[in-house]
Design an enzyme around this catalytic site. Structure first.
Site, PDB file in Angstrom:
ATOM      1  CG  ASP A 288      36.084 -48.784   8.092  1.00  0.00           C
ATOM      2  OD1 ASP A 288      36.894 -49.548   7.533  1.00  0.00           O
ATOM      3  OD2 ASP A 288      34.869 -48.777   7.821  1.00  0.00           O
TER       4      ASP A 288
ATOM      5  CG  ASP B  57      38.791 -52.716   5.955  1.00  0.00           C
ATOM      6  OD1 ASP B  57      38.318 -53.567   6.727  1.00  0.00           O
ATOM      7  OD2 ASP B  57      38.103 -52.075   5.137  1.00  0.00           O
ATOM      8  CD  GLU B  58      35.633 -53.104  10.493  1.00  0.00           C
ATOM      9  OE1 GLU B  58      35.047 -52.214  11.132  1.00  0.00           O
ATOM     10  OE2 GLU B  58      35.050 -53.930   9.786  1.00  0.00           O
TER      11      GLU B  58
END
Length: 645
Positions: A135, A225-226
């Site tokens: 993350d 974003d992860e």
């Protein structure tokens, strides 16, 4: 629970014939207490879904909730949240009433069912994998800070009306994603708001994914974003521990992208997701792949820490006495009657710390729906409604094209200026994906809403297609259980681009040996087959093309202008490209199947000895009769092999 004061009757004769009774104190007024409880639950609800975001541990949440309560009081959002909170409170009262009824019953059967489920799930526990959840730390804010390093020590957030993210300095004031901008300004008057730039964030996310793919090419993107990845094979190949491999990956990401990431390492995706939030920012947490360590980790974990338990479900669980995951076991007999089968199984999985161990790209998951929506300022003009609906239809068409599917059911979603959400859906006579069709089918639903709600004001509109029908071209190789040649051709194209110097110093393109030409043995075999099959030879119907031949163009000859190359489909039987025409392609497959059957028959007949007919001792052997007009000749061995009798 509210308790009432009981009157003292120790000195009172209730059977006094005079009818005299002592003045009893009136019961306490609970109205004020109930209103305080309602206000407390509403304040907690107003904290939003991002309450447990990293960077909020040292924040006084009671002070933050008070500021949010006072700043939003009287607004349409506040009124809507208040109505939802009252509805949730009524639902919780029903749950408590149902639980009191269950406590009077014998729940031995429910206990046995729960224990059997736990025993079955324990057998399915897989502790052999190393799953990682990566993350990025305050991703949007971190990307913006690369372009504006002067913001490093200042509180800032990305977003306008609603914050999408904020840096860790702003989080110390209680600001978080999903919060209204004016409320964030109340918490942090110095807060700097930056506009969103999705193109910039997408480009940076691509750089991060390139590095992640080196550790697991089949990683699964959870959002921009992860991501989840399985590094079990990587650790085995490089003789590294999972912690060392993740530390190396995080270091590479920081060096090449200037973005910091946090990671969680555990036995499955659910545990890895929880662990990635333990040492944020720029840290990692490893949970041992041992059952006792996992059970101990989950026992004291607050329910809200689990992905899938939000503020509503958290309040319902707390009402029945489940505050941590360890409380699930002691209340397991109530779970199924109170919350249903799916929630019951989900909670048992959480208690045991079980989750997915299969990580695969998100594109391989079966999509249930494709939709798009947008928020805007309050809108009341019917013409603007239709313009917005047309724009939404065009956006949905692009999404459906990217997903390569059509939809049979169309759903219209609107949010009123009072924050009330309404949905309408229609089953379409055919699957659609064009913007014109989407608009024409959605317009009657919008018109009906306008008739039901005169003077309707909207702040959000969206469209979603469900019951999807794929428009992808069928993979004929996969249909027949054969390996697709797409990857092989791509590898050949890559290797063919490499040039090797010749003896005289000139450079010539060197083609892979595998695709250079048809081998002599294969050519001779095909020729023999053609003679055997006669007029049924596929080469007489469709020109013989192997697909591996390369027509070399002499250098120095002026080439004609490039034109679009015709599309070819690979035959799953002979692997030869055919014209992308469905009727001709099906005919070719039929011929190939016939040829394949004949070839197998020839091989079987050649391998098997010719059986001799056994004659009975009682039966005299009959002499062979010659047919009149036909000469006795030696039978053709090829014709004998083709005999199916």
């Amino acid at each position: 629970m509210t308790t009432k004061a009981q009157p003292d009757t120790s000195g009172t004769d209730t059977d006094d014939p005079s009818g005299y009774t002592e003045n009893l104190p009136p019961p306490q007024d609970t109205t004020k207490e109930n209103s305080e409880d309602a206000a407390a639950s509403l304040k907690y609800s107003l904290l939003g879904p991002s309450l447990l975001k990293a960077g909020q541990d040292t924040v006084d949440q009671s002070k933050v909730s008070e500021i949010i309560y006072n700043a939003s009081r009287g607004s349409k959002f506040f009124n809507r949240e208040e109505a939802r909170d009252k509805s949730l409170t009524a639902k919780i009262d029903q749950i408590l009433s149902q639980k009191r009824q269950l406590e009077k019953l014998d729940l031995g059967h429910e206990l046995r069912v729960a224990d059997n489920l736990i025993a079955q799930l324990e057998l399915s526990r897989d502790l052999s994998q190393h799953i990682v959840h990566v993350d990025c730390d305050a991703f949007y804010a971190a990307v913006e800070q690369l372009d504006r390093p002067e913001l490093k020590d200042l509180p800032f957030a990305v977003g306008g009306g609603v914050l999408t993210t904020c840096n860790y300095i702003a989080r110390k004031y209680g600001c978080r994603s999903g919060m209204a901008g004016f409320v964030a300004k109340k918490l942090c008057p110095e807060l700097i708001l930056l506009p969103i730039n999705l193109d910039k964030y997408t480009a940076k996310a691509g750089e991060v994914r390139e590095i992640i793919a080196e550790y697991d090419p089949n990683f699964e993107s959870a959002s921009i974003d992860e991501a989840y990845l399985n590094i079990t094979d990587y650790c085995a190949r490089h003789a590294m521990t999972a912690a060392d491999a993740v530390a190396k990956m995080r270091s590479e990401i920081h060096q090449k992208t200037s973005i910091t990431v946090s990671a969680g390492i555990a036995a499955n995706t659910r545990l890895a997701k929880i662990c990635s939030n333990m040492n944020k920012p720029n840290g990692q947490y490893v949970l041992s792949n041992e059952r006792d360590a996992i059970m101990e980790f989950m026992r004291n974990l607050p329910c809200r820490k689990v992905n899938g338990i939000g503020r509503v479900f958290e309040r319902e669980l707390a009402a029945v006495g489940i505050h941590t995951l360890g409380d699930i076991y002691s209340n397991r007999q109530y779970l199924r009657p109170l919350f249903g089968e799916k929630a019951y199984e989900f909670l048992i999985h959480c208690y045991l710390g079980l989750g997915r161990t299969c990580v695969k790209p998100a594109e391989t998951h079966e999509r249930k729906s494709v939709g798009t929506e947008s928020t805007f300022r309050d809108m009341s003009d019917p013409t603007e409604f239709r313009n917005k609906l047309r724009q939404t239809s065009e956006d949905l068409e692009q999404d459906l094209r990217r997903a390569e599917c059509k939809g049979r059911t169309l759903c219209l979603k609107v949010k009123l200026h009072t924050f009330e959400v309404l949905t309408r859906q229609a089953v379409l006579p055919r699957a659609v994906h064009l913007a014109t069709d989407l608009y024409n089918y959605a317009l009657p639903m919008l018109t009906k809403l306008e008739q039901e709600i005169p003077g309707m004001k909207l702040r959000l509109m969206g469209l979603r297609c469900t019951h999807l029908v794929s428009t992808k071209k069928p993979d004929t190789m996969a249909f027949f259980g054969l390996k697709s040649r797409g990857n092989e051709l791509q590898e050949y194209a890559t290797t063919s681009a490499k040039k090797t110097p010749d003896m005289d110093g000139s450079e010539w393109e060197k083609w892979p040996v595998k695709i250079s030409a048809v081998s002599e043995e294969q050519a001779a075999h095909d020729t023999a087959e053609t003679k055997l099959m006669g007029r049924y030879s596929p080469s007489q119907v469709v020109p013989h093309r192997d697909g591996n031949e390369i027509a070399l163009r002499p250098r120095g000859v002026d080439a004609e202008p490039l034109v679009a190359e015709p599309e070819w489909w690979d035959c799953p039987i002979c692997n030869r490209p055919q014209a992308a025409e469905e009727r001709r392609f099906n005919n070719h497959i039929d011929l190939c199947l016939s040829r394949q059957a004949i070839r197998e028959t020839i091989q079987e007949e050649a391998a098997m000895p010719t059986p001799e007919r056994k004659t009975s001792k009682m039966e005299p052997k009959k002499p062979k009769e010659r047919k009149r007009g036909r000469q006795a000749t030696t039978p053709d061995p090829k014709q004998k092999r083709l005999c199916f009798g």
